[in-house]
Design a protein around this motif. Structure first.
Motif, short mmCIF file in Angstrom:
data_model
loop_
_atom_site.label_atom_id
_atom_site.label_comp_id
_atom_site.label_asym_id
_atom_site.label_seq_id
_atom_site.Cartn_x
_atom_site.Cartn_y
_atom_site.Cartn_z
N ILE A 31 -33.00 25.06 -30.58
CA ILE A 31 -33.19 23.74 -30.01
C ILE A 31 -34.34 23.05 -30.72
O ILE A 31 -35.31 23.71 -31.12
N GLY A 32 -34.20 21.75 -30.93
CA GLY A 32 -35.24 20.98 -31.61
C GLY A 32 -36.38 20.68 -30.66
O GLY A 32 -36.42 19.63 -30.05
N ASN A 33 -37.29 21.63 -30.53
CA ASN A 33 -38.33 21.59 -29.50
C ASN A 33 -39.67 21.92 -30.16
O ASN A 33 -40.27 22.96 -29.90
N ARG B 9 -39.10 13.38 -21.66
CA ARG B 9 -37.80 12.75 -21.42
C ARG B 9 -37.93 11.22 -21.53
O ARG B 9 -37.94 10.50 -20.52
N SER C 154 -38.26 12.40 -28.51
CA SER C 154 -38.28 13.86 -28.60
C SER C 154 -38.26 14.37 -30.03
O SER C 154 -38.58 15.53 -30.27
N LYS C 155 -37.86 13.53 -30.96
CA LYS C 155 -37.64 14.02 -32.32
C LYS C 155 -38.65 13.37 -33.26
O LYS C 155 -39.76 13.09 -32.86
N GLN D 123 -42.88 21.20 -30.11
CA GLN D 123 -44.15 21.57 -29.49
C GLN D 123 -44.10 22.95 -28.84
O GLN D 123 -45.13 23.57 -28.60
N GLY E 21 -41.97 14.38 -31.34
CA GLY E 21 -41.62 15.65 -30.72
C GLY E 21 -42.02 15.79 -29.26
O GLY E 21 -42.28 16.88 -28.80
N GLU E 22 -42.05 14.67 -28.53
CA GLU E 22 -42.47 14.74 -27.12
C GLU E 22 -41.26 14.97 -26.22
O GLU E 22 -40.93 14.16 -25.33
N CYS E 23 -40.59 16.10 -26.43
CA CYS E 23 -39.36 16.43 -25.70
C CYS E 23 -39.56 16.48 -24.20
O CYS E 23 -38.70 16.08 -23.42
N GLY E 24 -40.68 17.05 -23.78
CA GLY E 24 -40.90 17.34 -22.36
C GLY E 24 -41.03 16.11 -21.49
O GLY E 24 -40.90 16.20 -20.28
#
Lengths: 496, 496
Positions: free
Chosen positions: B62-64, B323, B313-314, B66, B318-321
């Protein structure tokens, strides 16, 4: 409609209200519907110096306390801001940061960061951070004074209670044969979600004259009739404390509802987001979880499938903007729990900021903590003010001609019934409006107060209501009540 | 199934995999599927001191970023933490706070708080905070170097791009007659959402040997065949840069795709969440928005209905969390825009923390701002490291026997093709597993590296792939590559 009809000619729109998903078209959501949209327009027009008989729009259409200047709980925001900026937790900043943050906020933030992992910017476990689910489990165990532990694998953190309700209703239904029992009046999330999946609402009526009470005999009649008519009734929704109606159910009532669910083979969905918004001592909040674990009949305890929902948006917390909440499942099939996990995974995870506030709501400062005195004072001040405003507005409504309002037991709303003059009803119908929608629109145009007409929640045919929050600030509250009173008197005069 | 069959006997579960929503049951989402769940189990078992041939699980499924220790952008977190704790913005704290925060972060936070209203704890406008939508509009105008302004009423902030995609796909479809063209391989959000609404995916194949290129003639053949077979094909999904495939399309290609959409009357959904993850100069990212506004044919410009998606998020953010994300609509019917607004209202609003980061991503520090040097250095370091890691992993894959990997043009993934020995394929099939799922499982058990099998994205029958991020930290990257190489060599040896 055939395929060739759908296929537009070049230059025509492909996606139009005629070609779009019909289920979505059928969705109605009055809380942010036509009147709320008009309120936004008026706000813009006021900003552009257009004249109205009032200076500000007051949004009483939605339980959104911080929009009306309710202050956030200091400790919660301190911890959240430390998690947001981990530089503040570094040793070389400690001497400066300690001038801004109490020791327990710093300790909690460090603990949370350890639990969350390297960063709040990462996707978490799809079901929510395990340590925060442990906090939720512990909170429920304490709240319900039961020895039975809550299972963190049966708890799902969500982006607000609404998201959880939508997941479970979708899982429970499939097409127009699937039926879900919902109260009338109801919070329109339920009817909206059922429209979206094409399922059938099976309405049961709350008894306004019994303080919006819930009669289990009527539930039984309703489910039997619906099943005779071919509806596959699968679940019962209870909103307790009620929305829009504010009632709080007794333990006896909860117990008999659970027995009813066993007898009628219904999953119980308990919307308990207003569990701390309780304004009378005679009717304390008791969770369905407690009523189930304490149920006198073992077969009920062991079998009734319960999903209960909670939120950070309500209570005295009022952190609506973060979109956080959770639901807990009891007695659900493991295969279903796996399916819920899968659906959560497609959306990756609930936002971490909402998850952090779930942790804080469920584990606030304790009496010996440095932040406790401030926390206690803030919580008590918000609660007592809400209680006073609820009672003040209830009294104002009951003093108005042709208006009757049940006691404010809980939630953030009152839902008075209004006797509208025949002329007003006729006039509304000529305009193609529900009479209480017309009344609410006129209230908005005259006072700037935005409420939601009873027709947006469902009501006994021929009766009219509206839902108003009691969230305007206390120092503005007398003026707020007087504005509504004056509007109402003028409205009656105009149409009598 | 009839009603009586559904109605279980008391004591049986009401909600089971047999009675639940079939559409949900059909959903597949391999990115967090069986192998990822197994990776979580192994992580727990490692924590409980169970022995494995490795010390940590490395989530490349998964592109995550952080989660794998990519640091958040300092300025973004500074501003967000000030909005979180408005006490820090009060005058009496200014002398202390100025030791922790640069002036431009303080100024931006004050501006945002003014734009947002009394608190980030309130529900916002359902469509997103108007001032933040203005920031998005300005960002797109600058990015696309077009004079045509973006309309903030056509921009919707969302809880990540996924939520926006789900809304639009649901709006566009209704039942199994509705078809949406999706690439193969595809990010499985698309197939999962189509399963959920019961609509039909109409697959078109990317050309692996043409660097996963997109051939418009093949699109034409595909849509015609699907329509002849009775599918009401309504939209085309393009993921650019590609996921899982990483290719970046040329402007010529975008232009002909738009013409194709006009000719075939298809709404274009452009998933552009990897727009800043571009690793070769020959293939810069060009948005579909720009290609549409610059299109040589007026009838294409004026008519093609485009919805394009972006995310926080990308990229290097990269701030996926949190949303957060947005979509913009061009040429959409006003009635449809109103319906999107209504659906956004049922969920109340996207979370404010995600909205704040959309603002920051779209309006980062500028060259003369105090925070610019740090911001620039952080962004460049993340970007250059991603680029090096992409190239390093591409080279590693291409050096492995029977593995071939297309150039890393963009995104966060590589999608190599693997030639599996017949014995391994037979063995997988005996286990009831897709051969690349078996390969990926074995990789996890041997190395702790969690990837997603190609079968989770779709691929040409008889070909096998897997998707891996290149997000492990750079100082661990050589070991990461060596572990995969060693596993692969052992796997071939075992089955040859």
């Amino acid at each position: 409609m055939t395929v060739t009809e759908h296929q537009a000619q070049p230059g025509q729109k492909v996606l139009t209200p005629d070609t779009m998903n019909n289920y979505i078209k059928n969705v109605e959501y009055a809380v942010r519907g036509r009147i709320a949209i008009r309120a936004e327009e008026i706000r813009d027009e006021l900003a552009a110096n257009k004249k109205f008989p009032f200076k500000t729009v007051v949004n009483c259409n939605i339980g959104n306390p911080q929009q009306l200047n309710q202050k956030p709980i200091t400790f919660f925001r301190q911890v959240a801001s430390l998690c947001e900026n981990p530089d503040l937790l570094s040793d070389d900043k400690a001497s400066i940061v300690s001038q801004l943050y109490p020791a327990d906020a710093l300790a909690r933030a460090k603990q949370l960061m350890k639990d969350i992992g390297p960063s709040i910017g990462a996707y978490s476990h799809s079901q929510g951070i395990p340590a925060i689910r442990r906090t939720v489990a512990h909170f429920m165990e304490q709240r319900d004074e039961t020895s039975q532990p809550a299972n963190i694998n049966h708890i799902y953190l969500t982006q607000g209670a609404s998201a959880g309700v939508q997941t479970i209703l979708t899982l429970l239904t499939q097409d127009s044969h699937s039926g879900i029992m919902i109260p009338i009046p109801q919070y329109p999330l339920y009817s909206a979600t059922l429209s979206l999946v094409g399922a059938t609402p099976v309405p049961y009526y709350l008894e306004e004259q019994q303080q919006w009470g819930l009669d289990v005999e009527q539930l039984t009649t309703t489910v039997k009739e619906a099943r005779q008519n071919g509806t596959d009734v699968r679940a019962l929704v209870i909103i307790n404390p009620g929305n829009p109606t504010g009632q709080c159910l007794t333990k006896e009532n909860l117990t008999e509802i659970l027995t009813f669910c066993y007898d009628q083979q219904l999953v119980l969905l308990a919307d308990e987001v207003y569990q701390t918004n309780i304004y009378t001592q005679e009717r304390p909040f008791i969770s369905f979880r407690k009523a189930l674990l304490d149920h006198p009949l073992a077969h009920v305890r062991d079998h009734v499938e319960l999903v209960s929902f909670h939120s950070i948006s309500k209570g005295v917390v009022g952190e609506c903007g973060r979109r956080g909440g959770y639901f807990e499942c009891i007695n659900l099939d493991q295969g279903i729990l796996d399916q819920i996990y899968k659906m959560a995974s497609v959306s990756l995870c609930p936002n971490i900021h909402g998850q952090i506030l779930v942790d804080l709501m469920c584990r606030p400062p304790q009496p010996n903590d440095p932040s406790y005195p401030t926390y206690r004072a803030e919580v008590d001040a918000i609660f007592l003010s809400l209680q006073r405003r609820a009672q003040r507005l209830e009294a104002a409504f009951n003093a108005m001609e042709g208006v009757s309002c049940q006691p404010a037991q809980g939630s953030m709303y009152l839902f008075p019934t209004i006797t509208l003059p025949k002329k007003a009803i006729d006039h509304a119908q000529q305009l193609g409006l529900a009479p209480d929608a017309y009344y609410s629109e006129q209230m908005l145009e005259a006072t700037g107060v935005c409420v939601v007409p009873g027709s947006g929640f469902g009501q006994v045919a021929g009766s009219y209501h509206f839902r108003s929050t009691f969230l305007p600030e206390e120092h503005l509250f007398d003026a707020f009540c007087s504005n509504i009173e004056a509007f109402h008197a003028n409205f009656l005069k105009k149409y009598q």
